[in-house]
Write a protein that holds these residues in place. Structure first.
Motif, PDB file in Angstrom:
ATOM      1  N   LYS A 152      23.449   9.056 -84.458  1.00  0.00           N
ATOM      2  CA  LYS A 152      23.974   7.873 -85.146  1.00  0.00           C
ATOM      3  C   LYS A 152      24.488   8.160 -86.557  1.00  0.00           C
ATOM      4  CE  LYS A 152      24.089   4.938 -82.838  1.00  0.00           C
ATOM      5  NZ  LYS A 152      25.200   4.894 -81.896  1.00  0.00           N
ATOM      6  N   ASP A 153      25.187   9.313 -86.715  1.00  0.00           N
ATOM      7  CA  ASP A 153      25.785   9.612 -88.016  1.00  0.00           C
ATOM      8  C   ASP A 153      27.275   9.290 -88.049  1.00  0.00           C
ATOM      9  OD1 ASP A 153      26.901  11.647 -86.527  1.00  0.00           O
ATOM     10  OD2 ASP A 153      26.160  13.281 -87.797  1.00  0.00           O
ATOM     11  N   GLY A 154      27.782   8.655 -86.978  1.00  0.00           N
ATOM     12  CA  GLY A 154      29.177   8.234 -86.944  1.00  0.00           C
ATOM     13  C   GLY A 154      30.127   9.235 -86.328  1.00  0.00           C
ATOM     14  N   ILE A 155      29.635  10.434 -85.961  1.00  0.00           N
ATOM     15  CA  ILE A 155      30.490  11.471 -85.398  1.00  0.00           C
ATOM     16  C   ILE A 155      29.804  12.080 -84.181  1.00  0.00           C
ATOM     17  CG2 ILE A 155      31.668  13.660 -85.850  1.00  0.00           C
ATOM     18  CD1 ILE A 155      31.278  13.031 -88.858  1.00  0.00           C
ATOM     19  N   ALA A 156      30.515  12.183 -83.071  1.00  0.00           N
ATOM     20  CA  ALA A 156      30.002  12.902 -81.897  1.00  0.00           C
ATOM     21  C   ALA A 156      30.440  14.349 -82.044  1.00  0.00           C
ATOM     22  CB  ALA A 156      30.542  12.293 -80.613  1.00  0.00           C
ATOM     23  N   ASP A 157      29.510  15.218 -82.455  1.00  0.00           N
ATOM     24  CA  ASP A 157      29.858  16.601 -82.749  1.00  0.00           C
ATOM     25  C   ASP A 157      28.849  17.560 -82.123  1.00  0.00           C
ATOM     26  OD1 ASP A 157      27.628  16.224 -84.353  1.00  0.00           O
ATOM     27  OD2 ASP A 157      28.709  16.359 -86.243  1.00  0.00           O
ATOM     28  N   ASN A 158      28.890  18.823 -82.548  1.00  0.00           N
ATOM     29  CA  ASN A 158      27.996  19.837 -81.986  1.00  0.00           C
ATOM     30  C   ASN A 158      26.528  19.534 -82.260  1.00  0.00           C
ATOM     31  OD1 ASN A 158      29.865  21.418 -80.681  1.00  0.00           O
ATOM     32  ND2 ASN A 158      30.235  22.741 -82.437  1.00  0.00           N
ATOM     33  N   ALA A 159      26.229  18.879 -83.363  1.00  0.00           N
ATOM     34  CA  ALA A 159      24.839  18.510 -83.650  1.00  0.00           C
ATOM     35  C   ALA A 159      24.315  17.561 -82.565  1.00  0.00           C
ATOM     36  CB  ALA A 159      24.717  17.861 -85.029  1.00  0.00           C
ATOM     37  N   ASP A 160      25.146  16.618 -82.146  1.00  0.00           N
ATOM     38  CA  ASP A 160      24.758  15.702 -81.065  1.00  0.00           C
ATOM     39  C   ASP A 160      24.600  16.457 -79.747  1.00  0.00           C
ATOM     40  OD1 ASP A 160      24.946  13.010 -82.430  1.00  0.00           O
ATOM     41  OD2 ASP A 160      26.937  13.806 -82.825  1.00  0.00           O
ATOM     42  N   LYS A 161      25.530  17.362 -79.476  1.00  0.00           N
ATOM     43  CA  LYS A 161      25.457  18.160 -78.251  1.00  0.00           C
ATOM     44  C   LYS A 161      24.137  18.925 -78.199  1.00  0.00           C
ATOM     45  CE  LYS A 161      27.789  22.002 -75.954  1.00  0.00           C
ATOM     46  NZ  LYS A 161      28.946  22.915 -75.998  1.00  0.00           N
ATOM     47  N   GLU A 162      23.735  19.523 -79.311  1.00  0.00           N
ATOM     48  CA  GLU A 162      22.487  20.289 -79.343  1.00  0.00           C
ATOM     49  C   GLU A 162      21.270  19.385 -79.192  1.00  0.00           C
ATOM     50  OE1 GLU A 162      22.230  23.515 -78.931  1.00  0.00           O
ATOM     51  OE2 GLU A 162      24.403  23.426 -78.808  1.00  0.00           O
ATOM     52  N   LEU A 163      21.322  18.187 -79.753  1.00  0.00           N
ATOM     53  CA  LEU A 163      20.222  17.237 -79.569  1.00  0.00           C
ATOM     54  C   LEU A 163      20.106  16.819 -78.102  1.00  0.00           C
ATOM     55  CD1 LEU A 163      20.547  14.980 -82.738  1.00  0.00           C
ATOM     56  CD2 LEU A 163      18.652  16.491 -82.161  1.00  0.00           C
ATOM     57  N   ILE A 164      21.248  16.556 -77.463  1.00  0.00           N
ATOM     58  CA  ILE A 164      21.230  16.188 -76.045  1.00  0.00           C
ATOM     59  C   ILE A 164      20.696  17.356 -75.220  1.00  0.00           C
ATOM     60  CG2 ILE A 164      22.638  15.543 -74.046  1.00  0.00           C
ATOM     61  CD1 ILE A 164      24.570  14.182 -76.080  1.00  0.00           C
ATOM     62  N   ARG A 165      21.163  18.565 -75.511  1.00  0.00           N
ATOM     63  CA  ARG A 165      20.687  19.755 -74.796  1.00  0.00           C
ATOM     64  C   ARG A 165      19.167  19.894 -74.946  1.00  0.00           C
ATOM     65  NH1 ARG A 165      23.505  24.471 -73.803  1.00  0.00           N
ATOM     66  NH2 ARG A 165      24.970  23.979 -75.479  1.00  0.00           N
ATOM     67  N   SER A 166      18.681  19.758 -76.169  1.00  0.00           N
ATOM     68  CA  SER A 166      17.249  19.904 -76.430  1.00  0.00           C
ATOM     69  C   SER A 166      16.437  18.810 -75.741  1.00  0.00           C
ATOM     70  CB  SER A 166      16.993  19.892 -77.935  1.00  0.00           C
ATOM     71  OG  SER A 166      15.627  20.084 -78.205  1.00  0.00           O
ATOM     72  N   MET A 167      16.921  17.562 -75.789  1.00  0.00           N
ATOM     73  CA  MET A 167      16.208  16.463 -75.121  1.00  0.00           C
ATOM     74  C   MET A 167      16.147  16.709 -73.611  1.00  0.00           C
ATOM     75  SD  MET A 167      15.037  14.337 -77.345  1.00  0.00           S
ATOM     76  CE  MET A 167      14.416  13.182 -76.168  1.00  0.00           C
ATOM     77  N   CYS A 168      17.268  17.092 -73.019  1.00  0.00           N
ATOM     78  CA  CYS A 168      17.310  17.336 -71.570  1.00  0.00           C
ATOM     79  C   CYS A 168      16.385  18.487 -71.180  1.00  0.00           C
ATOM     80  CB  CYS A 168      18.738  17.652 -71.126  1.00  0.00           C
ATOM     81  SG  CYS A 168      19.889  16.268 -71.206  1.00  0.00           S
TER      82      CYS A 168
END
Length: 196
Positions: A152-168
């Protein structure tokens, strides 16, 4: 079908999540969903790392040991970075994780994350946004991810991708999925089908 409900709470009232509750559910046909296991993690000093983990046998290997605590700590550490939490002891906001698709051999190849919010006390929870990770070639590694702004920082970027990867990956490490779900006549099992 098995799924996990994750709830983060700001019980100290300082604007940062400090308590993570995990509820492991199993759904049977024509029966209410069964709460099979619960786990709790607590971040005492708001540094984003849980200090106490009450995991029990979170990976279902028959023993409650340090491995269970480490799995919970890893999951909770990533979950805290999502900033998807409740004030006080509320459970208005919930994250639901589940394996949504299996290979023909019954191994997971898609994990869904559904972010739900009960927008008012009388409404059913609403799916606010969704994220997912996919194993396209069936090798047991999630390679592709939705472009979703999960932090929720306003940008869908690599940080979000890594969070999704880690959660999964943290969810898959719990082994809270059932390859038998793969035999459900190809019917899509989505997070929007879960009872919140």
């Amino acid at each position: 079908m098995r799924y996990l409900k994750a709830i983060a709470q700001d019980r100290s009232g300082n604007g940062v999540a400090d308590t993570i509750l995990l509820h492991f559910y199993e759904r049977s046909s024509n029966q209410p969903d069964d709460l099979v296991h619960e786990a709790v993690a607590v971040d005492m000093n708001a540094d984003g790392v849980t200090d106490f983990q009450f995991a029990g046998d979170i990976n279902g290997d028959g023993s409650s040991d340090i491995a269970d605590k480490l799995l919970l700590k890893a999951f909770a550490g990533t979950f805290l970075k999502l900033h998807w939490f409740n004030k006080g002891e509320s459970s208005q906001r919930v994250l639901v994780l589940m394996v949504a698709h299996y290979t023909p051999k019954g191994s997971p190849n898609a994990v869904e994350l559904g972010f739900f919010d009960r927008l008012s006390p009388v409404r059913k929870p609403t799916l606010i946004f969704h994220a997912a990770g996919y194993d396209g070639d069936g090798n047991g590694v999630l390679e592709s991810f939705t472009r979703t702004d999960v932090n929720k920082d306003g940008i869908a970027d690599n940080a979000d991708k890594e969070l999704i990867r880690s959660m999964c990956n943290s969810f898959l490490a719990f082994k809270w999925y059932d390859g038998a779900d793969a035999n459900m006549s190809g019917r899509r099992q989505g997070t929007d089908q879960c009872v919140i």
